[in-house]
Design a protein around this motif. Structure first.
Motif: not given
Length: 117
Positions: A53-61, A71-81, A83-85
């Motif tokens: 998930f960290a790699i996916m967040a990095f790639l999404a940003i 939409a791609t920023f929204a994807l980053f936010i979704a992955i970050l949400i 990743l935190i848990p």
């Protein structure tokens, strides 16, 4: 899993602190080693998922920066949400397994004390 590891560790702490004379420390040690193995495996799986998930967040940003689309920023936010848990859960697993190592040392000390008596 959180409830299971916390209740198990608490039960072992109670057994160690009560120090009943009829406690079979060798059996407890074997059980504890098996539980440590289970929780180590769970911890490893959560580490892999967290890293993914960290790699996916990095790639999404990076994608959001390159494409500059909402939409791609929204994807980053979704992955970050998500990743935190995962980070919180991995943190819990790591700390509890470390505490279980301390319990292992205490049980081993009880076995050695009983052997010396």
């Amino acid at each position: 899993m959180k409830k299971r590891i916390l209740s198990y560790r608490k039960r072992i702490d109670e057994i160690i602190n009560e120090d009943r004379p009829n406690t079979d420390w060798s059996d407890l040690l074997n059980e504890h080693l098996q539980q440590i193995e289970f929780f180590q495996h769970e911890r490893l799986i959560h580490l892999m998922v967290t890293i993914l998930f960290a790699i996916m967040a990095f790639l999404a940003i990076i994608l959001a920066y390159i494409s500059k689309q909402l939409a791609t920023f929204a994807l980053f936010i979704a992955i970050l949400i998500l990743l935190i848990p995962y980070i919180k859960h991995y943190y819990l697993m790591e700390n509890e397994v470390q505490k279980m190592y301390d319990q292992y040392d205490k049980i081993l000390k009880k076995i050695r004390q009983n052997a010396d008596e």
